[in-house]
Design a protein around this motif. Structure first.
Motif, PDB file in Angstrom:
ATOM      1  N   ALA A 194     -41.720  96.369 108.946  1.00 22.55           N
ATOM      2  CA  ALA A 194     -41.112  95.177 107.969  1.00 22.55           C
ATOM      3  C   ALA A 194     -39.605  95.429 107.655  1.00 22.55           C
ATOM      4  O   ALA A 194     -39.001  96.457 108.263  1.00 22.55           O
ATOM      5  CB  ALA A 194     -41.810  95.735 106.441  1.00 22.55           C
ATOM      6  N   ASP A 195     -39.035  94.332 107.278  1.00 27.81           N
ATOM      7  CA  ASP A 195     -37.641  94.228 107.269  1.00 27.81           C
ATOM      8  C   ASP A 195     -37.014  95.074 106.136  1.00 27.81           C
ATOM      9  O   ASP A 195     -35.735  95.729 106.207  1.00 27.81           O
ATOM     10  CB  ASP A 195     -36.957  92.935 107.080  1.00 27.81           C
ATOM     11  CG  ASP A 195     -37.581  92.182 108.699  1.00 27.81           C
ATOM     12  OD1 ASP A 195     -37.020  92.638 109.607  1.00 27.81           O
ATOM     13  OD2 ASP A 195     -38.253  91.397 108.483  1.00 27.81           O
ATOM     14  N   ARG A 196     -37.444  95.033 104.991  1.00 24.58           N
ATOM     15  CA  ARG A 196     -37.073  95.491 103.822  1.00 24.58           C
ATOM     16  C   ARG A 196     -38.040  95.597 102.737  1.00 24.58           C
ATOM     17  O   ARG A 196     -39.179  95.241 102.725  1.00 24.58           O
ATOM     18  CB  ARG A 196     -35.897  94.812 103.139  1.00 24.58           C
ATOM     19  CG  ARG A 196     -36.232  93.416 102.617  1.00 24.58           C
ATOM     20  CD  ARG A 196     -34.997  92.678 102.286  1.00 24.58           C
ATOM     21  NE  ARG A 196     -35.203  91.114 101.843  1.00 24.58           N
ATOM     22  CZ  ARG A 196     -35.523  90.567 100.720  1.00 24.58           C
ATOM     23  NH1 ARG A 196     -35.857  91.304  99.683  1.00 24.58           N
ATOM     24  NH2 ARG A 196     -35.753  89.280 100.790  1.00 24.58           N
ATOM     25  N   GLY A 197     -37.807  96.491 101.571  1.00 20.21           N
ATOM     26  CA  GLY A 197     -38.898  96.829 100.734  1.00 20.21           C
ATOM     27  C   GLY A 197     -38.465  96.434  99.235  1.00 20.21           C
ATOM     28  O   GLY A 197     -37.290  96.167  99.066  1.00 20.21           O
ATOM     29  N   ILE A 198     -39.313  96.237  98.427  1.00 24.42           N
ATOM     30  CA  ILE A 198     -39.085  96.044  96.947  1.00 24.42           C
ATOM     31  C   ILE A 198     -40.235  96.964  96.407  1.00 24.42           C
ATOM     32  O   ILE A 198     -41.340  97.001  96.389  1.00 24.42           O
ATOM     33  CB  ILE A 198     -39.604  94.516  96.562  1.00 24.42           C
ATOM     34  CG1 ILE A 198     -38.599  93.582  97.322  1.00 24.42           C
ATOM     35  CG2 ILE A 198     -39.261  94.499  94.861  1.00 24.42           C
ATOM     36  CD1 ILE A 198     -38.779  92.157  96.916  1.00 24.42           C
TER      37      ILE A 198
END
Ligand code: AMP
Length: 254
Positions: free
Chosen positions: A82-86
């Motif tokens: 995955a590229d980024r997280g929240i």
């Protein structure tokens, strides 16, 4: 297609842990217990990362709602590709009552904020066994849904989804934006390799509060009691069919 995929990754008690009910029957023991990413969420992440590798989507964003430790679950998703997280921070009493409806409201708000084209969730979380979040998220957004997916094919702004239904498979075609939920046979999730775990440390995790998204976490559901399943009674061996019939008669079963 060059859209963005949101993937919901839930931190749950590891599937291999033997669950213990709290002595006061208010829930299960979580302190000091190994937690991991919900297995169906791993399948959801794998599918999203595959879409990115096929250049069918441009970005994969992993979302987890829960306490601080949920960031570890997001890190695993980042190490898988995955590229980024929240991280949507939910703790204390709000976390105790966090359920599919609250998570759906968060996912729906994030989908709009992030302009997502696809949301992929697990079909079910192995802790609450609800199997509701995907369906509720689709309903709140008024998006089509492809649940229990065992095959997903993107075709322009349409998605062909093969669904696992009772006794067979159903193939549907839905428009994007859409919500998908991952079933067991959709794929085999990859392991996060050490180099990818290292790389994932540099990826960004944004911290968001439900109120920032305009989401009210009030729950109308109250858990009254949590109990262990009834213990199986010890069996007995019988030598002959006559003995068996005799015992069944004695116990009033025949
Ligand atoms: P459920 O409806 O509770 O069985 O959960 C189905 C799916 O919804 C999970 O596999 C996740 O993809 C997503 N989900 C549920 N709870 C959370 C959470 N706290 N954070 C992120 N995703 C969640």
């Amino acid at each position: 297609m060059s859209g963005r995929v949101l993937v919901g990754v839930k931190r749950v008690i590891d599937y291999a842990v033997k669950i213990r009910v709290k002595p006061d029957n208010t829930g299960v023991v979580t302190d000091g217990v190994k937690h991991s990413m919900n297995p169906f969420c791993e399948i959801a992440v794998e599918e999203a990362v595959k879409l990115k590798e096929k250049k069918l989507v441009k970005e994969v964003v992993a979302v987890s709602c829960g306490p601080q430790q949920s960031q570890e679950t997001i890190r695993t998703a980042l190490a898988m590709g995955a590229d980024r997280g929240i991280h949507v921070e939910v703790s204390g009493n709000d976390y105790e009552t966090l359920g599919p409806l609250q998570v759906s409201k968060i996912m729906a708000a994030l989908a709009k904020k992030e302009d997502a084209q696809i949301i992929i969730l697990g079909k079910q979380a192995i802790d609450d066994d609800c199997n509701q979040t995907g369906q509720m998220t689709a309903a709140l957004l008024d998006w089509p849904q492809g649940t229990f997916a065992s095959e997903v094919t993107l075709d322009g702004d349409k998605i062909k989804v093969v669904r696992e239904i009772d006794g067979g498979l159903e193939t549907i075609k839905i428009n994007t934006p859409a919500v998908l939920t991952a079933d067991l046979r959709l794929n085999t999730p990859r392991y996060a390799t050490l180099p990818n775990i290292m790389k994932a440390k540099k990826k960004k995790i944004a911290n968001v509060k439900p109120a920032d998204l305009g989401v009210n976490l009030t729950s109308k559901l109250e858990v009254l009691r949590v109990e262990d399943p009834p213990q199986r009674q010890a069996g007995m061996k019988v030598e002959t069919v006559e003995d068996l019939v005799g015992k069944l008669k004695e116990s009033g079963k025949v």
